[in-house]
Motif scaffolding. Structure first.
Motif, short mmCIF file in Angstrom:
data_model
loop_
_atom_site.label_atom_id
_atom_site.label_comp_id
_atom_site.label_asym_id
_atom_site.label_seq_id
_atom_site.Cartn_x
_atom_site.Cartn_y
_atom_site.Cartn_z
N HIS A 98 0.87 -1.19 0.00
CA HIS A 98 0.00 0.00 0.00
C HIS A 98 0.90 1.24 0.00
O HIS A 98 1.47 1.60 1.02
CB HIS A 98 -0.93 0.01 1.22
CG HIS A 98 -1.79 1.24 1.26
ND1 HIS A 98 -2.88 1.40 0.43
CD2 HIS A 98 -1.71 2.36 2.01
CE1 HIS A 98 -3.43 2.58 0.67
NE2 HIS A 98 -2.74 3.19 1.63
N TRP A 99 1.03 1.84 -1.18
CA TRP A 99 1.92 2.97 -1.38
C TRP A 99 1.14 4.27 -1.36
O TRP A 99 0.04 4.35 -1.89
CB TRP A 99 2.63 2.82 -2.72
CG TRP A 99 3.50 1.61 -2.76
CD1 TRP A 99 3.12 0.34 -3.10
CD2 TRP A 99 4.87 1.53 -2.43
NE1 TRP A 99 4.18 -0.51 -3.01
CE2 TRP A 99 5.28 0.19 -2.61
CE3 TRP A 99 5.81 2.47 -2.02
CZ2 TRP A 99 6.57 -0.24 -2.38
CZ3 TRP A 99 7.11 2.05 -1.80
CH2 TRP A 99 7.47 0.72 -1.97
N VAL A 100 1.72 5.30 -0.76
CA VAL A 100 1.09 6.62 -0.72
C VAL A 100 2.08 7.67 -1.21
O VAL A 100 3.29 7.54 -1.03
CB VAL A 100 0.57 6.99 0.69
CG1 VAL A 100 -0.55 6.06 1.11
CG2 VAL A 100 1.69 6.98 1.71
N LEU A 101 1.53 8.70 -1.82
CA LEU A 101 2.33 9.81 -2.32
C LEU A 101 2.89 10.62 -1.16
O LEU A 101 2.16 10.96 -0.22
CB LEU A 101 1.47 10.70 -3.21
CG LEU A 101 2.13 11.92 -3.83
CD1 LEU A 101 3.21 11.51 -4.83
CD2 LEU A 101 1.07 12.77 -4.53
N VAL A 102 4.18 10.93 -1.21
CA VAL A 102 4.81 11.76 -0.19
C VAL A 102 4.35 13.21 -0.45
O VAL A 102 4.55 13.73 -1.56
CB VAL A 102 6.35 11.66 -0.25
CG1 VAL A 102 7.00 12.64 0.71
CG2 VAL A 102 6.80 10.23 0.03
N PRO A 103 3.70 13.85 0.53
CA PRO A 103 3.22 15.22 0.33
C PRO A 103 4.34 16.15 -0.14
O PRO A 103 5.46 16.12 0.37
CB PRO A 103 2.71 15.63 1.71
CG PRO A 103 2.38 14.34 2.40
CD PRO A 103 3.40 13.35 1.88
N GLY A 104 4.02 16.97 -1.15
CA GLY A 104 4.97 17.95 -1.67
C GLY A 104 6.02 17.38 -2.60
O GLY A 104 6.92 18.11 -3.02
N SER A 105 5.93 16.10 -2.94
CA SER A 105 6.99 15.49 -3.77
C SER A 105 6.69 15.52 -5.27
O SER A 105 7.54 15.16 -6.07
CB SER A 105 7.21 14.03 -3.34
OG SER A 105 6.10 13.23 -3.70
N THR A 106 5.51 15.96 -5.65
CA THR A 106 5.14 15.95 -7.07
C THR A 106 5.92 17.01 -7.84
O THR A 106 6.04 18.15 -7.40
CB THR A 106 3.63 16.20 -7.23
OG1 THR A 106 2.92 15.20 -6.50
CG2 THR A 106 3.21 16.15 -8.68
N ASP A 107 6.46 16.61 -8.99
CA ASP A 107 7.06 17.58 -9.91
C ASP A 107 6.66 17.22 -11.34
O ASP A 107 6.05 16.19 -11.57
CB ASP A 107 8.58 17.67 -9.72
CG ASP A 107 9.33 16.43 -10.18
OD1 ASP A 107 8.71 15.44 -10.60
OD2 ASP A 107 10.57 16.44 -10.11
N GLY A 123 9.77 -1.44 1.39
CA GLY A 123 10.66 -0.91 2.42
C GLY A 123 11.48 0.29 2.01
O GLY A 123 12.26 0.81 2.80
N ARG A 124 11.32 0.76 0.77
CA ARG A 124 12.10 1.91 0.29
C ARG A 124 11.17 2.91 -0.38
O ARG A 124 10.11 2.56 -0.89
CB ARG A 124 13.14 1.44 -0.73
CG ARG A 124 14.11 0.44 -0.12
CD ARG A 124 15.14 0.00 -1.10
NE ARG A 124 15.99 1.12 -1.48
CZ ARG A 124 16.90 1.05 -2.44
NH1 ARG A 124 17.05 -0.05 -3.12
NH2 ARG A 124 17.63 2.10 -2.72
N ARG A 125 11.59 4.15 -0.40
CA ARG A 125 10.86 5.16 -1.17
C ARG A 125 11.19 4.99 -2.64
O ARG A 125 12.26 4.52 -3.00
CB ARG A 125 11.27 6.56 -0.73
CG ARG A 125 10.76 6.95 0.63
CD ARG A 125 11.21 8.36 0.98
NE ARG A 125 10.64 8.76 2.25
CZ ARG A 125 10.11 9.94 2.48
NH1 ARG A 125 10.08 10.86 1.54
NH2 ARG A 125 9.60 10.23 3.65
N GLY A 126 10.25 5.38 -3.50
CA GLY A 126 10.50 5.28 -4.93
C GLY A 126 9.68 6.28 -5.71
O GLY A 126 8.69 6.82 -5.21
#
Length: 129
Positions: A79-88, A108-111
């Motif tokens: 279950h992956w969620v978008l990191v707030p403010g990371s959109t470019d 276990g890692r960000r991507g």
């Protein structure tokens, strides 16, 4: 004074992975448009059933294309969620035939994942609001 309107259209990547034509800068493109709440942008689709049947496609010339991407973190297993403010958004000349999607994320890692294509469309008709 311009004889056209510039409309910003956001198209989810799954539209292209399914069957939507890939827009190219300087070429004609057509989308059924739906206003994004609290925005001057529109969601675009080529699929019936997503928007009301009476939405006529809006056609125009593609002025620019940007790939929208965001950083995702695993909140719980698969279950992956978008990191707030990371959109470019990265400017490109044409849409790639494939996108970096869920399969590129590692437990276990960000991507990063590409989530949408943003097109500026020069059109002679004014989209509804």
């Amino acid at each position: 004074m311009n004889d056209y309107n510039v409309v910003t259209v956001r198209i989810e990547t799954w539209e292209f992975e399914c069957c939507a034509p890939l827009p190219v800068v300087g070429e004609k493109s057509s989308w059924a448009l739906h206003p994004i709440p609290d925005s001057l942008w529109f969601d675009g689709s080529v699929h019936g059933g997503i928007f009301p049947d009476d939405v006529e496609p809006t056609a125009g010339i593609v002025l620019s294309i940007r790939l929208e991407r965001g950083e995702f973190v695993e909140q719980e297993p698969r279950h992956w969620v978008l990191v707030p403010g990371s959109t470019d958004r990265v400017r490109v000349e044409k849409v790639p035939p494939h996108f970096r999607g869920m399969s590129s994320l590692v437990a276990g890692r960000r991507g990063w994942m590409e989530t949408a294509v943003v097109v500026e469309l020069a059109t002679t008709c004014a989209p509804f609001r």
